[in-house]
Design a protein around this motif. Structure first.
Motif, short mmCIF file in Angstrom:
data_model
loop_
_atom_site.label_atom_id
_atom_site.label_comp_id
_atom_site.label_asym_id
_atom_site.label_seq_id
_atom_site.Cartn_x
_atom_site.Cartn_y
_atom_site.Cartn_z
N ASN A 297 11.28 -3.17 0.01
CA ASN A 297 10.78 -2.90 -1.34
C ASN A 297 10.02 -4.10 -1.93
O ASN A 297 10.35 -4.59 -3.02
N SER B 80 5.94 -6.21 -2.03
CA SER B 80 4.51 -6.03 -1.92
C SER B 80 3.98 -6.81 -0.72
O SER B 80 4.20 -8.02 -0.61
N GLU C 44 1.17 -7.87 -0.23
CA GLU C 44 0.26 -8.91 -0.69
C GLU C 44 0.99 -10.17 -1.13
O GLU C 44 0.39 -11.25 -1.19
N SER D 67 9.38 -2.06 3.97
CA SER D 67 9.23 -0.99 2.99
C SER D 67 8.43 -1.53 1.80
O SER D 67 8.90 -2.41 1.08
N ALA D 68 7.22 -1.02 1.62
CA ALA D 68 6.38 -1.49 0.53
C ALA D 68 6.86 -0.96 -0.80
O ALA D 68 7.34 0.18 -0.91
N ALA D 69 6.73 -1.78 -1.84
CA ALA D 69 7.25 -1.42 -3.16
C ALA D 69 6.56 -0.18 -3.73
O ALA D 69 7.17 0.57 -4.49
N ASN D 70 5.30 0.02 -3.41
CA ASN D 70 4.56 1.16 -3.97
C ASN D 70 4.53 2.37 -3.04
O ASN D 70 3.79 3.32 -3.27
N ALA D 71 5.32 2.35 -1.98
CA ALA D 71 5.40 3.48 -1.04
C ALA D 71 6.71 4.21 -1.27
O ALA D 71 7.79 3.61 -1.21
N PHE D 72 6.62 5.50 -1.57
CA PHE D 72 7.81 6.25 -1.93
C PHE D 72 8.17 7.23 -0.82
O PHE D 72 8.05 8.44 -0.96
#
Length: 293
Positions: A241, A243, A245, A252-257
């Motif tokens: 969770n 980024s 960047e 697990s990317a923070a903006n991927a749900f």
């Protein structure tokens, strides 16, 4: 079961086989799987077998004795391809003789082989033989063959071996492949037979039987395990969770749900009417109630 591996390299050939034929709590058999057919200075050929032992031993004997319709034998043919054809003939002859009788007893005609070597005047060649007597040949895109319990020892070979690999490096890789298999499968066992053939020698000059006391193999077992653990510990843990960047190694990317596939419970699952729920009693309460009565 068994595990055998052979590699065809620019510098020559490497063959490695175990000697386990069956495995169980109180039933372990040891038979050597590698046979050498050799006329020094003229030809050097190696056969390794997996599958039913009685079938493979019958085939091996026929290979040594068989003369084909053209009057040629494994000792007289001019190419390894023709020698492989004779091995295939031997497999089919044993199948024709024994397969039907074995089937009546519920025994499958099961055998696979690796056959390779060099006959003077041509390059080293390597073949994988099947139960039907057909075969395929190793080429630069696939410089090795495995038979038996192949899956455990395959990854290291895929990562390391190319036709340009040296004989000693290939032997080291084969032993690591075998060690990985020994650690994961009880049906493969010591001792091992290792033959390293230098191209154009036309004789088997580097051969060793390896048991649990072999110094180099013990070093392989200890060092490989330790180095694998060290490499594993040197790889960063995943980051959840976050980024990509802002940090590295994001799993697990923070903006991927993303969500798992969830199965909903039945409507009444997990619900119990309070009127039917039995009171929870402790051991002390049970003892007190017994005293009152």
């Amino acid at each position: 079961m068994t595990y055998c591996v052979a590699m065809r390299l620019d510098a020559g050939l490497v063959f490695l086989s175990d000697s386990r034929t069956n495995a169980g709590v109180d039933q372990v058999g040891t038979f050597r799987k590698m046979s050498v057919f050799e006329q020094p200075g003229e030809r050097m050929m190696v056969l390794m077998t997996a599958g039913n032992l009685s079938i493979s031993q019958s085939i091996r004997q026929l290979i040594a004795d068989h003369v084909n319709a053209d009057g040629e034998s494994i000792w007289t043919v001019n190419s390894m391809h023709d020698a492989a054809q004779i091995v295939g003939d031997a497999i089919r002859m044993v199948h024709e003789r024994d397969a039907a009788a074995l089937e009546k007893f519920g025994i499958e005609f099961n055998v696979s082989m690796i056959f390779g070597g060099q006959i003077g005047g041509e390059r080293c060649r390597l073949f994988q033989m099947y139960s039907a007597g057909n075969f395929i040949e190793s080429h630069n895109e696939n410089p090795y063959f495995q038979i038996g319990e192949a899956k455990y020892g395959k990854p290291i070979i895929d990562r390391v071996v190319t036709p340009a690999t040296s004989l000693d490096e290939a032997a080291k890789c084969a032993l690591i492949s075998m060690d990985s298999t020994l650690r994961s499968n009880i049906s493969v066992g010591l001792p091992l037979d290792l033959l390293v053939y230098e191209a154009d020698r036309l004789a088997a000059s580097r051969f060793v039987t390896i048991d649990e006391r072999n110094q180099y193999f013990q070093m392989i077992r200890t060092t490989w395990g330790r180095q694998l653990k060290s490499v594993f510990e040197g790889i960063d843990d995943p980051v959840w969770n976050a980024s990509p960047e802002m940090t590295a190694n994001v799993l697990s990317a923070a903006n991927a749900f993303s969500q798992p596939v969830r199965v909903a419970p039945p409507a009444q699952a997990g619900r119990t009417s309070s009127s039917h729920a039995a009171p929870l009693q402790t051991l002390a309460q049970q003892t007190g109630n017994n005293r009152q009565h």
